[in-house]
Write a protein that holds these residues in place. Structure first.
Motif, PDB file in Angstrom:
ATOM      1  N   ASN A 106       6.620   8.545  12.279  1.00 37.81           N
ATOM      2  CA  ASN A 106       7.228   7.930  11.102  1.00 37.81           C
ATOM      3  C   ASN A 106       6.312   6.825  10.593  1.00 37.81           C
ATOM      4  O   ASN A 106       6.101   5.826  11.280  1.00 37.81           O
ATOM      5  N   GLY A 107       5.756   6.997   9.406  1.00 40.47           N
ATOM      6  CA  GLY A 107       4.880   5.990   8.816  1.00 40.47           C
ATOM      7  C   GLY A 107       5.560   5.117   7.794  1.00 40.47           C
ATOM      8  O   GLY A 107       4.891   4.364   7.087  1.00 40.47           O
ATOM      9  N   LEU A 108       6.891   5.202   7.691  1.00 43.63           N
ATOM     10  CA  LEU A 108       7.646   4.435   6.710  1.00 43.63           C
ATOM     11  C   LEU A 108       8.417   3.314   7.391  1.00 43.63           C
ATOM     12  O   LEU A 108       8.690   3.368   8.593  1.00 43.63           O
ATOM     13  N   TYR A 109       8.795   2.321   6.611  1.00 41.43           N
ATOM     14  CA  TYR A 109       9.523   1.169   7.155  1.00 41.43           C
ATOM     15  C   TYR A 109      11.033   1.376   7.035  1.00 41.43           C
ATOM     16  O   TYR A 109      11.759   0.538   6.506  1.00 41.43           O
ATOM     17  N   GLN A 110      11.506   2.512   7.524  1.00 41.14           N
ATOM     18  CA  GLN A 110      12.935   2.789   7.579  1.00 41.14           C
ATOM     19  C   GLN A 110      13.216   3.729   8.745  1.00 41.14           C
ATOM     20  O   GLN A 110      12.358   4.535   9.140  1.00 41.14           O
ATOM     21  N   ASP A 111      14.403   3.599   9.318  1.00 35.99           N
ATOM     22  CA  ASP A 111      14.818   4.473  10.406  1.00 35.99           C
ATOM     23  C   ASP A 111      15.301   5.807   9.846  1.00 35.99           C
ATOM     24  O   ASP A 111      15.789   5.886   8.707  1.00 35.99           O
ATOM     25  N   PHE A 112      15.188   6.844  10.660  1.00 28.70           N
ATOM     26  CA  PHE A 112      15.738   8.152  10.311  1.00 28.70           C
ATOM     27  C   PHE A 112      16.574   8.649  11.484  1.00 28.70           C
ATOM     28  O   PHE A 112      16.131   8.592  12.633  1.00 28.70           O
ATOM     29  N   LYS A 113      17.754   9.141  11.173  1.00 28.64           N
ATOM     30  CA  LYS A 113      18.664   9.635  12.201  1.00 28.64           C
ATOM     31  C   LYS A 113      18.989  11.102  11.961  1.00 28.64           C
ATOM     32  O   LYS A 113      19.000  11.577  10.830  1.00 28.64           O
ATOM     33  N   GLY A 114      19.263  11.802  13.047  1.00 30.96           N
ATOM     34  CA  GLY A 114      19.694  13.188  12.964  1.00 30.96           C
ATOM     35  C   GLY A 114      18.630  14.154  12.499  1.00 30.96           C
ATOM     36  O   GLY A 114      18.946  15.184  11.884  1.00 30.96           O
ATOM     37  N   LEU A 115      17.358  13.868  12.781  1.00 32.95           N
ATOM     38  CA  LEU A 115      16.286  14.793  12.428  1.00 32.95           C
ATOM     39  C   LEU A 115      16.295  15.992  13.375  1.00 32.95           C
ATOM     40  O   LEU A 115      16.474  15.839  14.582  1.00 32.95           O
ATOM     41  N   LYS A 116      16.052  17.170  12.817  1.00 39.15           N
ATOM     42  CA  LYS A 116      16.001  18.384  13.647  1.00 39.15           C
ATOM     43  C   LYS A 116      14.557  18.860  13.758  1.00 39.15           C
ATOM     44  O   LYS A 116      13.907  19.150  12.748  1.00 39.15           O
ATOM     45  N   VAL A 117      14.054  18.922  14.984  1.00 40.05           N
ATOM     46  CA  VAL A 117      12.701  19.390  15.269  1.00 40.05           C
ATOM     47  C   VAL A 117      12.787  20.774  15.878  1.00 40.05           C
ATOM     48  O   VAL A 117      13.523  20.988  16.848  1.00 40.05           O
ATOM     49  N   SER A 118      12.063  21.735  15.302  1.00 42.70           N
ATOM     50  CA  SER A 118      12.062  23.113  15.811  1.00 42.70           C
ATOM     51  C   SER A 118      10.636  23.576  16.048  1.00 42.70           C
ATOM     52  O   SER A 118       9.738  23.281  15.248  1.00 42.70           O
TER      53      SER A 118
ATOM     54  N   PRO B 245       0.840  -1.204   0.000  1.00 43.78           N
ATOM     55  CA  PRO B 245       0.000   0.000   0.000  1.00 43.78           C
ATOM     56  C   PRO B 245       0.874   1.253   0.000  1.00 43.78           C
ATOM     57  O   PRO B 245       2.000   1.236   0.484  1.00 43.78           O
ATOM     58  N   HIS B 246       0.353   2.320  -0.557  1.00 44.08           N
ATOM     59  CA  HIS B 246       1.034   3.609  -0.538  1.00 44.08           C
ATOM     60  C   HIS B 246       0.893   4.217   0.856  1.00 44.08           C
ATOM     61  O   HIS B 246      -0.158   4.102   1.469  1.00 44.08           O
ATOM     62  N   PRO B 247       1.902   4.872   1.428  1.00 46.40           N
ATOM     63  CA  PRO B 247       3.181   5.225   0.828  1.00 46.40           C
ATOM     64  C   PRO B 247       4.344   4.335   1.275  1.00 46.40           C
ATOM     65  O   PRO B 247       5.499   4.732   1.101  1.00 46.40           O
ATOM     66  N   VAL B 248       4.071   3.163   1.829  1.00 45.89           N
ATOM     67  CA  VAL B 248       5.159   2.380   2.421  1.00 45.89           C
ATOM     68  C   VAL B 248       5.927   1.550   1.398  1.00 45.89           C
ATOM     69  O   VAL B 248       6.945   0.940   1.733  1.00 45.89           O
ATOM     70  N   GLY B 249       5.456   1.501   0.162  1.00 46.87           N
ATOM     71  CA  GLY B 249       6.151   0.738  -0.863  1.00 46.87           C
ATOM     72  C   GLY B 249       5.481   0.919  -2.210  1.00 46.87           C
ATOM     73  O   GLY B 249       4.489   1.644  -2.345  1.00 46.87           O
ATOM     74  N   SER B 250       6.029   0.247  -3.221  1.00 46.83           N
ATOM     75  CA  SER B 250       5.512   0.389  -4.577  1.00 46.83           C
ATOM     76  C   SER B 250       4.384  -0.605  -4.833  1.00 46.83           C
ATOM     77  O   SER B 250       4.226  -1.590  -4.116  1.00 46.83           O
ATOM     78  N   GLN B 251       3.634  -0.339  -5.867  1.00 44.35           N
ATOM     79  CA  GLN B 251       2.478  -1.165  -6.219  1.00 44.35           C
ATOM     80  C   GLN B 251       2.854  -2.032  -7.431  1.00 44.35           C
ATOM     81  O   GLN B 251       2.528  -1.703  -8.579  1.00 44.35           O
TER      82      GLN B 251
END
Length: 575
Positions: free
Chosen positions: A374-386, A5-11
């Motif tokens: 995070n709604g994706l199946y990958q980790d994210f590092k070093g995000l800046k929240v302001s 299903p979108h947006p976690v992968g391609s169809q």
């Protein structure tokens, strides 16, 4: 290659040509498009149904799909627009309800193509001719079972099938599509009954008339907890252009004329009395229908965004919602709909779209905390929240930034906003999320009040109810925002049968431009081109802010006209 299903992968889809040859002649053949995937559901420790795709949990954020046309005039254009609008908003499921009207193959094929999962309801209610019902169900299952978008079956809407029908449904699913799951009832009105209905609940009259943006944070039983088949905000209002297409000006104001009441729900416009009272208190009494709709769009945006954001923050204590409802089968101006009859979308749609960003920064109405979802199946590092807290005069009274990591398919609190005691009654919160390279990933803007939303006693009378809140957030100061003039600069390109418009806005006014709405029209002064798919709309711009927006629309819809862009907003005159 798996279908996601979108947006976690391609169809990923495959085409099969199957032919039966007898004595060197083809006696029968068929073509089937299919996808390879595993879709399952489960019941969690609290008795709620959850979903997995290809072994991974997925938070359901979608809507209840109604028949696309009340008079059954089905066409590809309408199906394509409705399903694509869902994908564009990152809504990942449509609950095909339709009250027993079976959907066409086009509907499921488009859901396959756009990556929108389908929960299929079998019937709206039990019917007297059970043998006919069983034959219809068997025929439907055989027809739609090859579609990867189809993931789950519901029995009946808000009631149980008879024992005979329930047994037949289970046997047919086990025989023809055993990998798919089933539950007998769309959802419990009393959450304690979720163990009998199949792990879901329905909405409440309270939500179906009006829900504050904080309701889903502060209420457990009908808030962002478990799975709601048809919760959701009520009183969704169309843009003024759609209302003018339905009725004459004399029927629009004051409310309620017979025509205005007709184009709502079967109970008539008075059903949404709670929304009208909330609007008058929250934003100030409307002067005319244009002022009313302008305020309703702002209300719809904040409520839809708050609802979907609460589910994102609370996953997987919250497993999902298919909000009542996604589309309308006829011209309705105040009802439950994210896409209206004319294929126009307004504040509720764009509030939902903002909340359902795959990587998203958001505010919590219950405790002023800031989260990344995070709604994706990958980790994210070093995000800046302001975060920047601004009083009504746009003076900064609080700011904070932090670096955070977030794991795949998760939500994380980053910090809590601190409100000074001297804060103006109406104030603003601006949030930004940047990736490790400094690129903007998500922006979010809130208008808030020091006066809390507190609900009071509720009384019911048949299908209606009244709720006298103890306290309502005070946004009436927004009426005093000074005018801001915005001059869009834009150009269009063409690719694969679509026009792509790039629109640049610069706010040099020194003032806030609230709820800016862009539209593409067929020539200067022409009608709005529909459907059109904006990457963002109904957004706000702080002083000095520059924004680029993209829109896509069919070249066939434009015809020989020259596209133009219009801009307007809460305090932005139309030009």
């Amino acid at each position: 290659r798996l279908w996601w299903p979108h947006p976690v992968g391609s169809q990923e889809l495959y085409d099969l040509h199957l032919a039966f040859v007898h004595e060197r002649a083809v006696s029968d053949s068929t073509d089937v498009r299919f996808g390879i995937r595993e879709a399952t559901t489960y019941i969690d420790a609290e008795g709620w149904r959850g979903y997995r795709v290809n072994g991974k949990r997925i938070l359901i954020r979608g809507g209840a799909w109604m028949t696309s046309d009340m008079l059954l005039r089905f066409d590809r254009r309408r199906y394509e627009a409705l399903v694509r609008y869902a994908r564009e908003a990152n809504l990942n499921m449509l609950r095909s309800e339709g009250f027993s009207i079976r959907e066409t193959d086009e509907f499921y094929s488009l859901c396959d193509q756009y990556g929108v999962m389908v929960t299929q309801q079998i019937f709206g209610r039990s019917i007297p001719d059970e043998d006919l019902s069983i034959k219809c169900t068997e025929d439907s299952i055989l027809r739609i079972r090859n579609h990867p978008s189809l993931v789950h079956f519901l029995g009946h809407d808000e009631t149980y099938p008879t024992p005979t029908l329930d047994k037949a449904y289970r046997e047919l699913i086990a025989k023809y599509t055993p990998e798919r799951t089933y539950q007998p009832h769309s959802g419990a009105f009393d959450v304690k009954d979720r163990f009998k209905t199949g792990g879901t609940r329905t909405g409440t009259r309270e939500l179906w008339t009006y829900a504050t943006p904080g309701h889903y944070y502060t209420h457990k039983e009908d808030g962002a907890w478990g799975f709601a088949q048809s919760g959701g905000i009520g009183g969704v209002v169309v843009p003024i252009e759609s209302m003018r297409a339905m009725m004459s000006e004399k029927d629009m104001w004051p409310l309620w004329s017979d025509a205005a009441s007709l184009h709502t729900v079967i109970q008539g416009g008075i059903y949404f009395d709670a929304l009208l009272k909330a609007l008058n208190t929250r934003y100030g009494a409307a002067r005319d229908i244009a002022d009313f709709i302008k305020k309703a769009q702002l209300m719809n945006y904040e409520s839809a965004r708050g609802m979907f954001e609460a589910y994102g923050r609370n996953k997987y204590s919250a497993t999902g919602i298919t909000t009542w409802k996604y589309d309308a089968a006829w011209p309705a101006w105040m009802t439950w709909q994210y896409v209206d009859w004319y294929l126009r979308v307004g504040g509720a749609y764009y509030g939902a779209k903002k909340a359902c960003e795959p990587l998203h920064v958001q505010y919590s109405y219950d405790d002023q905390s800031i989260w990344v979802v995070n709604g994706l199946y990958q980790d994210f590092k070093g995000l800046k929240v302001s975060a920047r807290l601004l009083d009504f005069d746009l003076k900064e009274v609080f700011s904070r930034s932090a670096i955070t990591d977030i794991e795949a398919d998760s939500s994380r609190i980053v910090f809590v906003v601190e409100r000074p005691s001297s804060l103006t009654t109406t104030y603003f919160l601006s949030l930004t999320l940047q990736d490790a390279a400094g690129k903007s990933v998500s922006e979010n803007f809130y208008w808030l009040s020091t006066v809390p939303d507190l609900e009071g006693a509720k009384t019911e009378r048949g299908a209606l109810f009244t709720n006298k809140p103890k306290s309502v957030a005070d946004m009436t100061a927004l009426a005093g925002l000074p005018e801001v003039t915005l001059n869009p600069v834009y150009h269009f390109t063409r690719r694969d049968g679509e026009h792509i418009g790039t629109v640049i806005l610069q706010n040099d006014s020194g003032k806030l431009a609230l709820s800016v709405r862009l539209a593409v029209v067929k020539g200067k002064g022409g009608e709005e081109l529909l459907p059109s798919y904006w990457d963002e709309n109904y957004f706000s711009m702080l002083p000095g802010q520059r924004r680029t927006a993209l829109v896509r629309f069919s070249a066939a819809e434009l015809g020989s006209a020259v596209p133009e862009i219009t801009v307007e907003g809460w305090n932005v005159p139309k030009r």
